[in-house]
Design a protein around this motif. Structure first.
Motif, PDB file in Angstrom:
ATOM      1  N   GLU A  41       0.846  -1.175   0.000  1.00  0.00           N
ATOM      2  CA  GLU A  41       0.000   0.000   0.000  1.00  0.00           C
ATOM      3  C   GLU A  41       0.888   1.233   0.000  1.00  0.00           C
ATOM      4  O   GLU A  41       1.978   1.246   0.548  1.00  0.00           O
ATOM      5  CB  GLU A  41      -0.900   0.013   1.240  1.00  0.00           C
ATOM      6  N   GLU A  62      -1.673   5.743  -6.131  1.00  0.00           N
ATOM      7  CA  GLU A  62      -2.953   5.047  -6.245  1.00  0.00           C
ATOM      8  C   GLU A  62      -3.960   5.675  -5.298  1.00  0.00           C
ATOM      9  O   GLU A  62      -4.666   5.022  -4.560  1.00  0.00           O
ATOM     10  CB  GLU A  62      -2.736   3.549  -5.943  1.00  0.00           C
ATOM     11  N   ASP A  97      -7.556   4.430  -5.321  1.00  0.00           N
ATOM     12  CA  ASP A  97      -7.823   3.020  -5.109  1.00  0.00           C
ATOM     13  C   ASP A  97      -8.513   2.748  -3.801  1.00  0.00           C
ATOM     14  O   ASP A  97      -8.908   1.633  -3.541  1.00  0.00           O
ATOM     15  CB  ASP A  97      -6.526   2.212  -5.188  1.00  0.00           C
ATOM     16  N   HIS A  98      -8.586   3.684  -2.880  1.00  0.00           N
ATOM     17  CA  HIS A  98      -9.145   3.370  -1.568  1.00  0.00           C
ATOM     18  C   HIS A  98      -9.927   4.554  -1.061  1.00  0.00           C
ATOM     19  O   HIS A  98      -9.775   5.692  -1.516  1.00  0.00           O
ATOM     20  CB  HIS A  98      -8.016   3.001  -0.599  1.00  0.00           C
ATOM     21  N   TYR A 133      -2.452  -6.159  -7.642  1.00  0.00           N
ATOM     22  CA  TYR A 133      -3.165  -6.588  -6.446  1.00  0.00           C
ATOM     23  C   TYR A 133      -3.608  -8.040  -6.605  1.00  0.00           C
ATOM     24  O   TYR A 133      -3.922  -8.494  -7.703  1.00  0.00           O
ATOM     25  CB  TYR A 133      -4.389  -5.700  -6.200  1.00  0.00           C
ATOM     26  N   CYS A 138      -9.906  -8.326  -2.174  1.00  0.00           N
ATOM     27  CA  CYS A 138      -8.773  -7.731  -2.879  1.00  0.00           C
ATOM     28  C   CYS A 138      -7.787  -7.212  -1.847  1.00  0.00           C
ATOM     29  O   CYS A 138      -8.157  -6.798  -0.741  1.00  0.00           O
ATOM     30  CB  CYS A 138      -9.242  -6.613  -3.815  1.00  0.00           C
ATOM     31  N   CYS A 162      -6.117  -4.556  -2.160  1.00  0.00           N
ATOM     32  CA  CYS A 162      -6.020  -3.101  -2.215  1.00  0.00           C
ATOM     33  C   CYS A 162      -6.725  -2.507  -0.984  1.00  0.00           C
ATOM     34  O   CYS A 162      -7.530  -3.173  -0.330  1.00  0.00           O
ATOM     35  CB  CYS A 162      -6.658  -2.578  -3.506  1.00  0.00           C
ATOM     36  N   HIS A 218     -10.690  -3.690  -8.982  1.00  0.00           N
ATOM     37  CA  HIS A 218      -9.853  -4.826  -9.337  1.00  0.00           C
ATOM     38  C   HIS A 218     -10.664  -6.126  -9.300  1.00  0.00           C
ATOM     39  O   HIS A 218     -10.544  -6.979 -10.191  1.00  0.00           O
ATOM     40  CB  HIS A 218      -8.663  -4.909  -8.382  1.00  0.00           C
TER      41      HIS A 218
END
Length: 578
Positions: free
Chosen positions: A53, A58, A61-62, A242, A300, A302, A311
């Motif tokens: 992470e 990214e 991504d979260h 991932y 995942c 991520c 993903h």
């Protein structure tokens, strides 16, 4: 004191200041429990470790996570952890969001404070190493003035493509190539049912759209399918992909029993499965074969907490393409492999067929009762035979074609077959049926009309001689003997024999009485003293005349067979010639 702390932060390296901001145990290069670096746990641990992470590259991504509190200024400052070795990435394991920590009161003892600060966090049960490792000791920390090592680029985990490990309940599919956005990700009705289950159970359409784009651009690596699990690596915008898995509940034994019974109910079901098709009637047999909304459980590595993340959505869309090509992938996800299912269907189908045949009983045999068969009855008279044609008909003419067979030879064969059929119909026997291959070849060559060795005759002789293993000169001599006396004339040419006393002994006085010289006898041959004329006695009592060049022993049949030896020499020339 504040001024001194600011000065110390300014002089410390950047890597030390980043480690100070992280909670104890989250030092880059170590696992969550503060153990040894992740990459030192061996290749087995690397296969299952989640991806690193980070922040910035990214960011989309979260979702936002809980903020960690800064360390208490009242607590004594500890030295920073050692920098990770050069060339090793700094993975940080994903974990569940934790509530903010309550800063502890400053301990009176610096050593106790160090123990409290360096205590590792409890790792996740699924990600914790199987054996404990010793935490870092204070003696392993570098000096605050030591320069920090530059961060290495993260490593890409090895691909999931391992076909050597595949078996009945594990199948690995290579990464699928990208495809245009307008081509669609599913082409069959069962592939579209999978996509529908994914999209109706999703909570965010935007994540689905981004996952669909990932699948269309080929960001999904090799896909491994096992009962109840689909596993693959998906490349996001970070360098390291991932690890994504999608779980689906497997079917129980009762469900599989109902599915197999429905499959063998119709012969077309098994044929469709072998043709990589999934009939609607088989999917609607009362077994939850296709997933519904909420049946797909994605996971995942991520930090995104969406359901599903983009993903996982990419992996689901790519799985729909695998289902299009082979519906046995869906059956494997539900718990049964292809060979296992086909063997079960074969056994069940054979048992059903045997049971059905037993229920029908033996079929009645055709026939009549023995009493009826033995009862005397008059049979009707046979119909009168058709009149025999007076002669065989003329066969049709065959046109000549470039590179084709000789039309004259075809006409000769057709005429000969018609004559044999007419003789068989009229007399009930085939006059040629008892001939050998060589005799039949001589007969066909002798039946060709004309005299002399023309181009067509030479070709016919060469073909017949090659079929019988002889040369054309032998065939030509045999044709002359056949024309002289038929099968008996050919036998006189090729088979010398010892005649009994009587007719052969009386031939020499007859020749002397006709003012001919004394012929030399040998077996059934009488040869002129000059060696140019010869008489041969056949087994039927006929004499056959032969001529040759003097002294060459090259005998050829001449004249007509005759019971009188003097009459057989008639026509060979004048008295002076004989």
């Amino acid at each position: 004191m504040e001024a001194g702390r600011d000065a110390t932060d300014t002089e410390a390296p950047a890597s030390a200041r980043v480690r100070k901001a992280l909670p104890p145990g989250d030092t880059p290069g170590t696992d969550p429990a503060g153990k040894r670096p992740l990459d030192e746990r061996g290749p087995q641990a690397e296969e299952y470790e989640p991806e690193a992470e980070g922040h910035g590259a990214e960011a989309e991504d979260h979702e936002p996570t809980h903020q960690r509190e800064a360390p208490d200024p009242a607590q004594p400052r500890e030295r920073p952890d050692p920098a990770p070795p050069r060339g090793i990435p700094d993975p940080v394991l994903p974990r569940e969001p934790r509530p903010p920590r309550t800063p502890k009161a400053p301990p009176p003892d610096p050593a106790a404070a160090h123990r409290d600060t360096a205590a590792p966090h409890a790792p996740s049960p699924s990600l914790a190493p199987s054996t404990p490792h010793a935490p870092h000791t204070p003696s392993s920390y570098p000096s605050p003035s030591a320069p920090s090592a530059p961060a290495a680029s993260p490593r890409t985990p090895r691909t999931m493509a391992a076909p050597g490990r595949d078996g009945e309940h594990r199948r690995t599919f290579p990464a699928l190539p990208p495809r245009p956005a307008d081509a669609g990700l599913a082409g069959t009705w069962w592939g579209n049912a999978w996509v529908t289950a994914l999209e109706e159970g999703a909570l965010d359409a935007a994540r689905l759209a981004r996952g669909r784009g990932y699948a269309e651009r080929g960001h999904v690596d090799a896909v491994t399918v096992t009962p109840g699990l689909v596993l693959a690596y998906v490349q996001g915008s970070r360098p390291r992909p991932y690890r994504v898995q999608v779980r689906l509940r497997t079917l129980g034994d009762d469900d599989w029993r109902r599915f197999l019974d429905a499959a063998v109910e119709r012969p077309g079901h098994i044929a469709a499965l072998l043709d990589k098709e999934l009939p609607h009637s088989l999917a609607d047999c009362g077994v939850p074969l296709l997933p519904g909304p909420g049946d797909l459980a994605p996971q995942c590595s991520c930090p995104d907490s969406g359901h599903p993340c983009k993903h996982a959505a990419a992996l689901c869309y790519q799985t729909a393409r695998l289902l299009d090509a082979d519906p046995f992938v869906l059956l494997l996800l539900r718990g049964r492999g292809e060979r296992e299912l086909l063997d079960a269907l074969s056994r069940l189908n054979a048992a059903r067929a045997a049971r059905a045949a037993q229920e029908r009983g033996p079929a009645p045999l055709p026939g009549v009762r023995a009493g009826a068969a033995l009862t005397g009855r008059a049979l009707p008279p046979l119909p009168a035979p058709l009149p025999t044609p007076p002669h065989p008909e003329q066969p049709p003419s065959y046109p000549a074609a470039p590179g084709g067979p000789d039309p004259f030879a075809l006409d000769q064969l057709a005429t000969d077959a018609a004559a044999r059929a007419h003789a068989l119909l009229a007399t009930g026997r085939d006059p040629v049926g008892s001939l050998t291959l060589w005799q039949d070849a001589v007969r066909l060559a002798a039946a060709r009309p004309g005299s002399g060795l023309t181009a067509g005759t030479r070709a016919l002789y060469a073909s017949l001689a090659g079929a019988t293993g002889r040369d054309p000169a032998e065939l030509a001599r045999a044709v002359a003997a056949w024309r002289q006396g038929g099968p008996d004339g050919l036998d006189v040419l090729e088979e010398p024999w010892d005649p009994p006393a009587g007719r052969f002994d009386r031939a020499r006085p007859l020749l002397l009485a006709a003012d001919l010289p004394a012929f030399r006898p040998w077996r059934n041959h009488l040869t002129h003293p000059r060696g140019h004329v010869q008489l041969r006695l056949g087994r039927t009592g006929l004499w056959y005349a032969y001529e040759s060049e003097p002294g060459r022993e090259d005998w050829w049949p001449r004249g007509t067979p005759d019971p009188d030896p003097v009459g057989a020499l008639t026509g060979l020339g004048g008295p002076g010639d004989v």
